[in-house]
Design an enzyme around this catalytic site. Structure first.
Site: not given
Ligand code: PAF
Length: 291
Positions: A28, A31, A34, A58, A144, A146, A182
């Site tokens: 979410g 930007h 995405h 994560q 991405g 990135k 980002s």
């Molecule tokens: O790159 C991200 O936004 C996250 O690491 C992902 C791939 C959605 C996994 O939570």
């Protein structure tokens, strides 16, 4: 655009979508980076699904999950305009119900770079992405450049676990002054925002040294270090010149290398990279260079 939360709702909605289906997994706070993934999926697939889930597993104990920026209303409006068919908003209970105990651990490519500084990060990423793939069952999934190491880890995981889909890695998108887009850029104050351009400047300096004929990886690392040390608001965490598939540090360069770095600007940790593949540079696209 259909918006679903539970696995049952997702399965029902999934059944009605034409093939091929493209998935753009996100956390979410969308930007233009995405949205460039969504556009690519829209161009290549008959239907597009986007997931929005701020994945707690994560984030490390020192990383502030609660402070991660969120704006669901704006995200949904952007996805509607972008022509997305399905948005999956899984809750923590859907992804990690009580008693949850299964994890995906990718081995050597998670041990360096980001993985070495963020223990457990890629275990969380690989696990949630595997669950997103199982839920949505896309034909293609878009990520991405990135997050260069994430791209390597996900490709490896998809190959190792026989996911029947294609992983598509899309160019990094930069602001007009070169800063990689980002969600974390919103943490920067104006002075820090200006200082943050040092990452792409350092990468450009290393690229220039390579183009001038320097093939010694350590020299190219030093070029990047010198540039970052010249910026008083920046604090270097690492620079790397590594093989783009194995992520092992290189001694001498040939035609393939991933130049990457992590730098703190204030409390904000930023990453950036340039990819040299078969002798051709992929440095990302500036937002004003795109249609
Ligand atoms: O790159 C991200 O936004 C996250 O690491 C992902 C791939 C959605 C996994 O939570």
């Amino acid at each position: 655009m259909e918006i679903v939360k539970s696995l049952n709702e997702l399965r029902n909605a999934r059944q009605n979508l034409p093939a091929p289906l493209g998935l753009v997994p996100t956390m979410g706070f969308l930007h233009p980076g995405h949205l460039s993934l969504v556009r690519r999926a829209r161009a290549e697939c008959a239907a597009v699904a986007v997931s929005i889930f701020v994945n707690p597993t994560q984030f490390g104990p020192q990383e502030d999950l609660a402070a991660y920026p969120r704006d669901l209303e704006k995200d949904l409006a952007l996805l509607q305009v972008a022509g997305v068919d399905l948005v999956w908003l899984p809750t923590n209970e859907v992804m990690y119900p009580a008693g949850y105990q299964t994890w995906v651990d990718v081995e050597s490519v998670t041990q360096t770079l980001e993985g070495a500084r963020r223990p457990g990060h890629f275990r969380g990423v690989a696990t949630v992405v595997a669950k997103l793939f199982n839920g949505v069952q896309p034909h293609k999934a878009y990520f991405g450049q990135k997050d260069a190491q994430q791209a390597v880890v996900i490709r490896q995981m998809a190959r190792d676990l026989n996911f029947p889909l294609e992983i598509v890695i899309c160019p990094l998108i930069r602001e007009t002054d070169g800063l990689a887009m980002s969600s974390r850029n919103t943490y920067l104050n104006p002075e820090q925002r200006q200082a943050a351009t040092v990452l792409s400047r350092a990468l450009r300096a290393a690229k220039a040294a390579y183009e001038a004929g320097d093939r010694v990886a350590e020299n190219l690392r030093q070029v990047m270090i010198a540039e970052i040390e010249g910026e008083s608001l920046a604090h270097l965490q690492y620079v790397s010149v590594a093989h783009p598939d194995t992520l092992e540090e290189l001694n001498m360069l040939e035609d393939d290398a991933l130049f990457s770095m992590a730098v703190y600007v204030g409390q904000t940790r930023l990453i950036d990279n340039f990819l040299l593949q078969a002798g051709r540079w992929q440095v990302g696209e500036r937002i004003n260079e795109r249609a």
